[in-house]
Design a protein around this motif. Structure first.
Motif, PDB file in Angstrom:
ATOM      1  N   ARG A 258      10.007  48.173  33.103  1.00 27.46           N
ATOM      2  CA  ARG A 258      10.674  46.878  32.926  1.00 27.46           C
ATOM      3  C   ARG A 258       9.736  45.820  32.357  1.00 27.46           C
ATOM      4  O   ARG A 258      10.051  44.633  32.400  1.00 27.46           O
ATOM      5  CB  ARG A 258      11.217  46.407  34.274  1.00 27.46           C
ATOM      6  N   VAL A 259       8.609  46.216  31.817  1.00 28.10           N
ATOM      7  CA  VAL A 259       7.640  45.257  31.306  1.00 28.10           C
ATOM      8  C   VAL A 259       8.263  44.442  30.176  1.00 28.10           C
ATOM      9  O   VAL A 259       8.927  44.966  29.289  1.00 28.10           O
ATOM     10  CB  VAL A 259       6.366  45.979  30.828  1.00 28.10           C
ATOM     11  N   PHE A 260       8.061  43.130  30.244  1.00 29.61           N
ATOM     12  CA  PHE A 260       8.623  42.261  29.217  1.00 29.61           C
ATOM     13  C   PHE A 260       7.775  41.015  28.970  1.00 29.61           C
ATOM     14  O   PHE A 260       7.371  40.745  27.833  1.00 29.61           O
ATOM     15  CB  PHE A 260      10.044  41.827  29.599  1.00 29.61           C
ATOM     16  N   THR A 267       2.533  39.224  22.139  1.00 30.10           N
ATOM     17  CA  THR A 267       2.781  39.704  20.776  1.00 30.10           C
ATOM     18  C   THR A 267       4.212  39.507  20.296  1.00 30.10           C
ATOM     19  O   THR A 267       4.466  39.585  19.094  1.00 30.10           O
ATOM     20  CB  THR A 267       2.452  41.197  20.682  1.00 30.10           C
ATOM     21  N   GLY A 268       5.151  39.310  21.217  1.00 26.12           N
ATOM     22  CA  GLY A 268       6.551  39.246  20.818  1.00 26.12           C
ATOM     23  C   GLY A 268       7.076  40.566  20.272  1.00 26.12           C
ATOM     24  O   GLY A 268       8.109  40.603  19.608  1.00 26.12           O
ATOM     25  N   GLY A 269       6.388  41.653  20.552  1.00 28.13           N
ATOM     26  CA  GLY A 269       6.782  42.964  20.033  1.00 28.13           C
ATOM     27  C   GLY A 269       6.043  43.375  18.774  1.00 28.13           C
ATOM     28  O   GLY A 269       6.133  44.519  18.349  1.00 28.13           O
ATOM     29  N   GLY A 270       5.310  42.462  18.184  1.00 30.94           N
ATOM     30  CA  GLY A 270       4.574  42.760  16.949  1.00 30.94           C
ATOM     31  C   GLY A 270       3.144  43.164  17.250  1.00 30.94           C
ATOM     32  O   GLY A 270       2.768  43.362  18.409  1.00 30.94           O
ATOM     33  N   PRO A 271       2.321  43.286  16.232  1.00 38.72           N
ATOM     34  CA  PRO A 271       2.670  43.166  14.810  1.00 38.72           C
ATOM     35  C   PRO A 271       3.361  44.431  14.286  1.00 38.72           C
ATOM     36  O   PRO A 271       2.997  45.542  14.656  1.00 38.72           O
ATOM     37  CB  PRO A 271       1.317  42.965  14.143  1.00 38.72           C
ATOM     38  N   ALA A 272       4.355  44.203  13.436  1.00 42.44           N
ATOM     39  CA  ALA A 272       5.119  45.296  12.804  1.00 42.44           C
ATOM     40  C   ALA A 272       5.733  46.232  13.833  1.00 42.44           C
ATOM     41  O   ALA A 272       5.822  47.442  13.621  1.00 42.44           O
ATOM     42  CB  ALA A 272       4.230  46.070  11.839  1.00 42.44           C
ATOM     43  N   SER A 274       4.568  47.229  16.677  1.00 43.04           N
ATOM     44  CA  SER A 274       3.636  48.161  17.318  1.00 43.04           C
ATOM     45  C   SER A 274       3.604  48.008  18.839  1.00 43.04           C
ATOM     46  O   SER A 274       3.127  48.913  19.528  1.00 43.04           O
ATOM     47  CB  SER A 274       2.220  47.959  16.759  1.00 43.04           C
ATOM     48  N   THR A 275       4.078  46.895  19.376  1.00 43.33           N
ATOM     49  CA  THR A 275       4.135  46.700  20.829  1.00 43.33           C
ATOM     50  C   THR A 275       5.563  46.468  21.301  1.00 43.33           C
ATOM     51  O   THR A 275       5.786  45.973  22.409  1.00 43.33           O
ATOM     52  CB  THR A 275       3.263  45.506  21.257  1.00 43.33           C
ATOM     53  N   ASP A 276       6.523  46.808  20.478  1.00 45.69           N
ATOM     54  CA  ASP A 276       7.925  46.617  20.846  1.00 45.69           C
ATOM     55  C   ASP A 276       8.301  47.606  21.947  1.00 45.69           C
ATOM     56  O   ASP A 276       8.248  48.827  21.744  1.00 45.69           O
ATOM     57  CB  ASP A 276       8.810  46.826  19.617  1.00 45.69           C
ATOM     58  N   VAL A 277       8.657  47.100  23.118  1.00 46.66           N
ATOM     59  CA  VAL A 277       9.048  47.940  24.240  1.00 46.66           C
ATOM     60  C   VAL A 277      10.555  47.798  24.453  1.00 46.66           C
ATOM     61  O   VAL A 277      11.240  47.041  23.767  1.00 46.66           O
ATOM     62  CB  VAL A 277       8.269  47.566  25.516  1.00 46.66           C
TER      63      VAL A 277
END
Length: 323
Positions: A258-260, A267-272, A274-277
Motif C-alpha cells: 500500500r506504499v504511496f 518522485t510522483g511515480g517518475g522519472p519516466a 520508474s517508481t510508479d507503484v
C-alpha cells in the motif's frame, strides 16, 4: 423404578440399577434471562462514536468503491454498468503491470531491509541501562514523523548537483555525484532506502519486545556448551522470535503493497514511470485521467491481494504452532 421429585432448586434421582435405595441430589441450573438495563448499553455508547467514524469514513466508501468498480463512471451523464470489464482492463494494462512489479520489488526490499536493520538495532539497544531510553527514543523518531515531511526532507537530500547534501558526503570518499531519484537507474532504490530508514525503528521496537521474553538461561546454557555469539543468535534468538517475525512480515507486506505517500512526495511515480507503484497508478488513473471505475477496480484488486496474503500468513503461522 426411578423416582424423580422436584423440590425448590434440587432433584432427587434414585435408580434401581444402582440398588434402588440410593437417592442423589443434583442442583438444577436454571437459565436466567438477562435483564436489559441501562448498564447494558453503556459500553455500546462509548463505542458508538468510533463505529460511526469507521462506518462513514471507511466501510461506506469501501462499499461505494466496490460498486464503482463495476461501472464506467461518467459524472453528470450517468454511470454505465460494465461488469468485470474494468478488472480485465487493469490486468491487461501495461502500466498497471509495470507498477505491480515495482510494488513487489519495493515491498520486498523494504520488508527485508527494515527487518534486518531493525533486528541489529534491537540487539544493540537491548538492555536495562537507563541511558538507553534516550537512544531508543532518538532512533524511533522517523516512525512518528509525518511521511510527507520525511519525503520532502529526503527529496532535498537527494538533490543531484555536486552541492547536494548526500553528494557532498560521498565526495569525501571519492564517490559521486549521483542522481538518486532523478535517474531511472537509481530512483527505485533511493525510494526503497527511505522506506527502510523510516520503518526499521518500528521493527526494532517489536523485536525488542520479543527479546525481552527470551529466557536468559538459554543463552547461558548455549555459552556453557561453547556456542559463539552468531550461533546463539541463530539457534536461540531467531527461533524464539518466530511469532514476532511472522507479525512483522504480515505488517510489512501490507505496508509495502500500500506504499504511496513517500513515492508520491519523492518522485510522483517518475522519472519516466520508474517508481510508479500500484497506488500511484490508481491515483493517476482516478484524478488525472478521470477514470474512477478503473481506479476503483485497482483498489479492490489491491484489497483482495492484501486479504489473501494476510490470511495465508496467519494460516501458515497457526499450522506451524499446531505442530
Amino acid at each position: 423404578m426411578t423416582a424423580v421429585q422436584s423440590l425448590g432448586d434440587t432433584r432427587d434421582v434414585g435408580s434401581t440399577a444402582s440398588g434402588g435405595g440410593a437417592v442423589e441430589t443434583h442442583p438444577v441450573r436454571r437459565r436466567r434471562r438477562r435483564r436489559l438495563t441501562g448498564a447494558t448499553f453503556i459500553p455500546w455508547l462509548f463505542l458508538l462514536p468510533a463505529v460511526l467514524i469507521f462506518l462513514v469514513f471507511k466501510f461506506i466508501p469501501m462499499a461505494e468503491g466496490i460498486r464503482l468498480s463495476l461501472f464506467e463512471v461518467r459524472p453528470f451523464l450517468g454511470d454505465i454498468f460494465v461488469g468485470f470489464k474494468n478488472y480485465a482492463t487493469i490486468l491487461q494494462d501495461e502500466k498497471f503491470l509495470t507498477a505491480s512489479w515495482h510494488t513487489l520489488v519495493l515491498a520486498g526490499g523494504q520488508t527485508v531491509g527494515a527487518m534486518v536493520i531493525g533486528f541489529f538495532l534491537a540487539l544493540l539497544l537491548e538492555g536495562h541501562t537507563k541511558s538507553l531510553w534516550f537512544v531508543r527514543s532518538a532512533v524511533f523518531l522517523p516512525v512518528v514523523a509525518a511521511t510527507a515531511v520525511i519525503g520532502e526532507i529526503w527529496r532535498l537530500f537527494f538533490y543531484p548537483a555536486p552541492e547536494g547534501f548526500l553528494n557532498e558526503l560521498i565526495s569525501w570518499v571519492g564517490l559521486g555525484p549521483w542522481e538518486y531519484i532523478h535517474s531511472t537507474d537509481t530512483s527505485l532504490v533511493s525510494v526503497m532506502f527511505v522506506g527502510i530508514w523510516k520503518h526499521a525503528p518500528y521493527d526494532m521496537v517489536l523485536i525488542l519486545a520479543g527479546l525481552a521474553g527470551i529466557d536468559r538461561q538459554q543463552y547461558e546454557a548455549a555459552a556453557i556448551d561453547g556456542a559463539s555469539t552468531p550461533q546463539r543468535i541463530w539457534n536461540v534468538t531467531l527461533p524464539a522470535l518466530r511469532p514476532v517475525i511472522t507479525i512483522l512480515l504480515t505488517l510489512a507486506a501490507i505496508r509495502g503493497l500500500r506504499v504511496f505517500t513517500e513515492v508520491y512526495v519523492l518522485t510522483g511515480g517518475g522519472p519516466a514511470g520508474s517508481t510508479d507503484v500500484w497506488m500511484t497508478r490508481v491515483y493517476t488513473t482516478a484524478f488525472e485521467q478521470s477514470e474512477a471505475g478503473l481506479a476503483s477496480a485497482g483498489s479492490v484488486l489491491l484489497f483482495l491481494v492484501t486479504l489473501v496474503l494476510t490470511v495465508s500468513v496467519q494460516w501458515y503461522r497457526r499450522r506451524k504452532e499446531a505442530r
